[in-house]
Design a protein around this motif. Sequence first.
Motif, PDB file in Angstrom:
ATOM      1  N   LEU A 196       0.823  -1.208   0.000  1.00  0.00           N
ATOM      2  CA  LEU A 196       0.000   0.000   0.000  1.00  0.00           C
ATOM      3  C   LEU A 196       0.857   1.258   0.000  1.00  0.00           C
ATOM      4  N   PHE A 197       1.952   1.244   0.765  1.00  0.00           N
ATOM      5  CA  PHE A 197       2.821   2.432   0.790  1.00  0.00           C
ATOM      6  C   PHE A 197       3.359   2.697  -0.614  1.00  0.00           C
ATOM      7  N   ILE A 198       3.820   1.627  -1.254  1.00  0.00           N
ATOM      8  CA  ILE A 198       4.402   1.785  -2.587  1.00  0.00           C
ATOM      9  C   ILE A 198       3.346   2.283  -3.569  1.00  0.00           C
ATOM     10  N   PHE A 199       2.151   1.717  -3.473  1.00  0.00           N
ATOM     11  CA  PHE A 199       1.056   2.148  -4.347  1.00  0.00           C
ATOM     12  C   PHE A 199       0.676   3.603  -4.063  1.00  0.00           C
ATOM     13  N   PHE A 200       0.578   3.906  -2.765  1.00  0.00           N
ATOM     14  CA  PHE A 200       0.142   5.236  -2.359  1.00  0.00           C
ATOM     15  C   PHE A 200       1.020   6.308  -2.991  1.00  0.00           C
TER      16      PHE A 200
ATOM     17  N   LEU B 325       9.182   9.361  14.648  1.00  0.00           N
ATOM     18  CA  LEU B 325       9.381   8.990  13.241  1.00  0.00           C
ATOM     19  C   LEU B 325       8.514   9.861  12.337  1.00  0.00           C
ATOM     20  N   GLY B 326       7.289  10.102  12.783  1.00  0.00           N
ATOM     21  CA  GLY B 326       6.404  10.973  12.001  1.00  0.00           C
ATOM     22  C   GLY B 326       6.984  12.374  11.887  1.00  0.00           C
ATOM     23  N   LEU B 335       3.799  14.819  10.047  1.00  0.00           N
ATOM     24  CA  LEU B 335       3.635  15.669  11.240  1.00  0.00           C
ATOM     25  C   LEU B 335       2.220  15.580  11.791  1.00  0.00           C
ATOM     26  N   ALA B 336       1.242  15.640  10.873  1.00  0.00           N
ATOM     27  CA  ALA B 336      -0.142  15.535  11.339  1.00  0.00           C
ATOM     28  C   ALA B 336      -0.364  14.194  12.009  1.00  0.00           C
ATOM     29  N   PHE B 405      -0.540   4.086  10.440  1.00  0.00           N
ATOM     30  CA  PHE B 405      -0.495   3.887   8.992  1.00  0.00           C
ATOM     31  C   PHE B 405       0.020   5.141   8.284  1.00  0.00           C
ATOM     32  N   SER B 406      -0.447   6.307   8.720  1.00  0.00           N
ATOM     33  CA  SER B 406      -0.025   7.546   8.067  1.00  0.00           C
ATOM     34  C   SER B 406       1.459   7.802   8.290  1.00  0.00           C
ATOM     35  N   VAL B 407       1.927   7.539   9.510  1.00  0.00           N
ATOM     36  CA  VAL B 407       3.356   7.751   9.771  1.00  0.00           C
ATOM     37  C   VAL B 407       4.186   6.844   8.864  1.00  0.00           C
ATOM     38  N   PHE B 408       3.776   5.606   8.738  1.00  0.00           N
ATOM     39  CA  PHE B 408       4.552   4.684   7.904  1.00  0.00           C
ATOM     40  C   PHE B 408       4.486   5.091   6.432  1.00  0.00           C
ATOM     41  N   THR B 409       3.324   5.555   5.997  1.00  0.00           N
ATOM     42  CA  THR B 409       3.223   6.010   4.612  1.00  0.00           C
ATOM     43  C   THR B 409       4.164   7.186   4.370  1.00  0.00           C
TER      44      THR B 409
END
Lengths: 662, 497
Positions: A196-200, B325-326, B335-336, B405-409
């Motif tokens: 998902l990260f890669i896709f995102f 990490l974020g 940050l958010a 999830f957002s932090v990892f993205t």
Amino acid sequence: MYWSELAWLIPIFPLIAFVVIGFLGNKLFKKAEGGGYVAIAMAAISCFISLMVAYEILSGGYPGELFKQSLLWINVPGQDLSFTFNIGIYIDTLAALMLIVVSFISTLVVIYSVGYMHEEGEKKRRYYAIISLFIGVMLGLVLSSNYLQMFIFWELVGLCSYLLIGFWYTKPSAASAAKKAFLVTRVGDIMFMLGLFIFFVGFGGNLDYEHIFNFNFEDFVGGNSMLTLGTFFIFGGAVGKSAQFPLHDWLPDAMEGPTTVSALIHAATMVKAGVYLVARSYPVMVETPDTMLIVAIVGGITALMAATMALNNPNIKRVLAYSTISQLGYMFLALGTGGYFFALTQEANAGYTSGMFHLMNHAFFKALLFLSAGAVIHAVHTEDMRLMGGLSKKLKITSLVMLIGCISIAGIPPLSGFWSKDEILASVWETGAENPIFYLLYIMGILTAFMTAFYMFRLWFMTFKGEPRDHHAYEHAHEAPKVMWVPLAILAVLAFGSGFALFMGFGEAIVPSIEHWHAHSEDIAGILTTIFSEWQTYLSIIAAALGIYLAYLMYIKKSINPDVFVATPGRKKVYDFLLARYGFTAGYDWIGLKVVYGLSLVVDWFDRKVIDGIVNGFASITVHLGNVLRKGQTGFVQTYAGVVLAGLSLIVILLFLLGGLI
Amino acid sequence: MLENVPILSLLLIVPFVGAMTTLLLGTSPKASKYLALVFSGITLVLSVLLLFNFSLSSTEAFQFRENYVWIQQLGISYNLAVDGISLPMVFLSALLVFLSILFSWDVEERTRTYMGLMLILEVGVLGVFMALDYFIFYVFWEVVLIPMYFLIAIWGGPSRAYASIKFFIYTHIASLVMLLGIFALYFTASPLLGSPSFGMEAIASVAGSFGHDLALIVFSALLFGFIVKMPMVPFHTWLPDAHVQAPTAGSVLLAGLLLKMGSYGVIRVCITTFNDLSHEATIMVALAVIGVVSIIYGAFACLAQTDLKKMVAYSSISHMGIVLLGIATMTELGLAAAVFQMFSHGLITAVLFMTCGMFQHKAGTREIPLLGGLAPKMPIVATIMMIGFMASLGLPGLVGFIAEFSVFTATYNIFDLWVLIPVMSVAITAAYYIWAMQRTIFGDLTTKIDTKHIHDSYWFETVPLAVLIGLIALFGIFPSLLMDIILPSVAPLAAVI
């Protein structure tokens, strides 16, 4: 007004059942089967809407090929990349097919549960609450309009699976199996997340199917190698959820849950989520032939390996569990084959449609087989086939419907399993021309077909034929109540006939939304001529027939003694190796206990001795130096407060002085 | 409706008056409890009013500002205001203090002091989150330390003396380093400004011309002060000790609020003041490494713990690592999500520590090997435990997932496939929680302790937990309720000027 516009209600009704049953207490439902009737009603309503929606989409009743709706969930604008998270509904023919399978089988299983779970007392409320939650989130998964939403429901489905495997949580083995299922699928989920990260990022901050499927893949951030990695990780999620090699070992243990749960979650619906994910991602997947090749190989290996494990297992549910893993392997083999073929030739073969066709057929016959096994277990209170035998006299209906399931999964025409399995094997052979490894996969597929027929009939013969081996159990055995055998009968009809969907245009209806993908349209006679004019068809029928014959020789005619397989130490080793599931169980335990837990003990030691040791070392040095000053430490709060106050005033005075200097 | 009401001052005055009233009039435990509950309740209502009157479309960076010159010669102002970063923390503080007071309904020993200290702590924490002047920021920062020290030292477990002293000295040293950093800011910025000022915004406006080396030193000093508080590995060992000894409400506030002061400081002080520096690759990588080490190290440490509460304490280190990490990504999303994670961790960790408290209270022990099969004995506690654990391991639909999830993205977006390392924690986190549940509430009923008198939760335990779980689900399902508040305030930080 179209039915599709009501699609959002489909997951809502079971969720209402979850809330009502789960939160309104035992008192309300003491008489009403612990909320079972509420669960049935809500599942039935959502099933009705699902069928209407599916019919509308499949018959082209809805203008445009698919139905979509979307709401903004979170939007994070960014400097070079904005992230948009949506929540919505996306129904194409694939989703429609899944809707039918999931909602219909769920409803039958809930009805069947009223009989099967009757004696569970107060636990019933928890059962019906969780099973309703499961149905709701599974339907939500099917209807999702983007990958993130799918992942959300994907995880919730995993939660339900955890709760239901551990339904009898006071049993240590059930608690342990639930843990294993959660953690092993979690490893797959990590890969899904990475995908998902890669896709995102690669698809510009939006995970909507519509956005991705219409994306110009040339523009993917990171290029095709990154896209390949992305699809590979997405497939990794499917490997966990659908119990594929090497993350398959949680599924046999999951049989600790009630048999109805095994039927619904671990055979007919949830484990299909992985297959659905790959099928869903087809427009992206076919851009990455390397991933498709891996999908096919993993599917082939899993199909064969799981089938061998089913050969000698004495537990009726375990055999069905291995068979589920094996059949799921077929589906991945089919999808991988179809995608690989398309990626190389830009032409469609039957891989994709046969995979989805097998998904549907398998859902019906495997639900039938599990629920029949449930009826047997309900009657004799054991799962060990060595304690069964001769039950066909007592369980006439059950033995008959189960026989239909066995013939169907074995792949004997004209029952449903034959049509899809044959198409899968044919497309694998066809792809061999592009890459010879598919010839090997074809041979593995044929071997699997042979073994499937053998172990299914071994199961049926051991359970229903011969002499009763446990007379006490035999005497007390009785046919299942009507509420149980009616769903069985319905499933038997479908297990028999769902294969005929092929002649009703299944292949043309279920096609992925990919450019250049053209389904072959043929009439019934044409399809039949094609199928029965190829030698591969006869080879797979012969393989199945041989498997059944071998089971007959061993368990009915008894001209071959099953003990020959343990007669020599070498054979015994192989036999035990299969029972030990190729050592995977021990391997998982080793990783968990020795590697992960071992590492955590090292970290803990390091934390206490090294880091905290340094801290305490500093402290004791200070204490030694401070012994001189210890007279100031009176231990009275007032003194401390006074000191703090004095210190603060000192700072203020200091600031005044320094401030003056500036 | 709040135009002319000094609501931020009221948020400080009400709990302060409450503390004094409780200390003076709390002649019986019952009176103390009701007084504390009422005053913390009023504070909570005020914070909710603040939440609903906060404008999402305001062009001002800060709202509800109250700015009075206090000591002009020194440039000290009584400068309070909130933005999208501090507002969630203000609400969280008022909420957790109120619920902790309710949860402590069975404290009979020196109740008056106990309740008074909780309210003083509230004053300090709220002050930290609302102050925009380094001087009062530091005063409030120190004010927080004292009641927490006494909460551990008086109502703590057997080794409370060691734990409380360790907590006090460790975090106090960190505060002193931070104070040095603040002085450096003050003395460097004042000549540039032309007049002395402790104002955060004023100092930030000239910090760009500090010179790179000085900026780096000051940044590091301040960062050290904050990450000890968060706490990040290897400066974390005060935390497990403090938690194991602290009373339940103390742990809730320690993990729920005091740790947030650290990460809040990193955002409000370090990366706001030294924004250019924070966008440098070396700084981002350094922050990310500290964060990732804490995430993984904390998670592994959790797995080895036998004390349920110590396990939860280590999980805080791991989850606060996600915050750092974020921050390290220096993007809007990261940050958010970091602020979101601070908020969600505050809610979730409160549930976890309350659960540990209930185990201690009902089973008489938190040692995992002594427990087992307790779910049929206390189904509500078991259910709450499961929801709390699921939320903490990042189950979607609950608040923890969004942030994680957002932090990892964002991490993948900035640091590429290095995200593989922190993502591993997802499995380890699941492992320690699921395994802990298997050994405490599932399986055969334990015979190692007397289980005859174990009973389910009391109303004053169930109610706060129900509120927390409700919010965990609410913000999990509707994350934009919070995201939309946070985003406008972090966007300028992410922007490269």
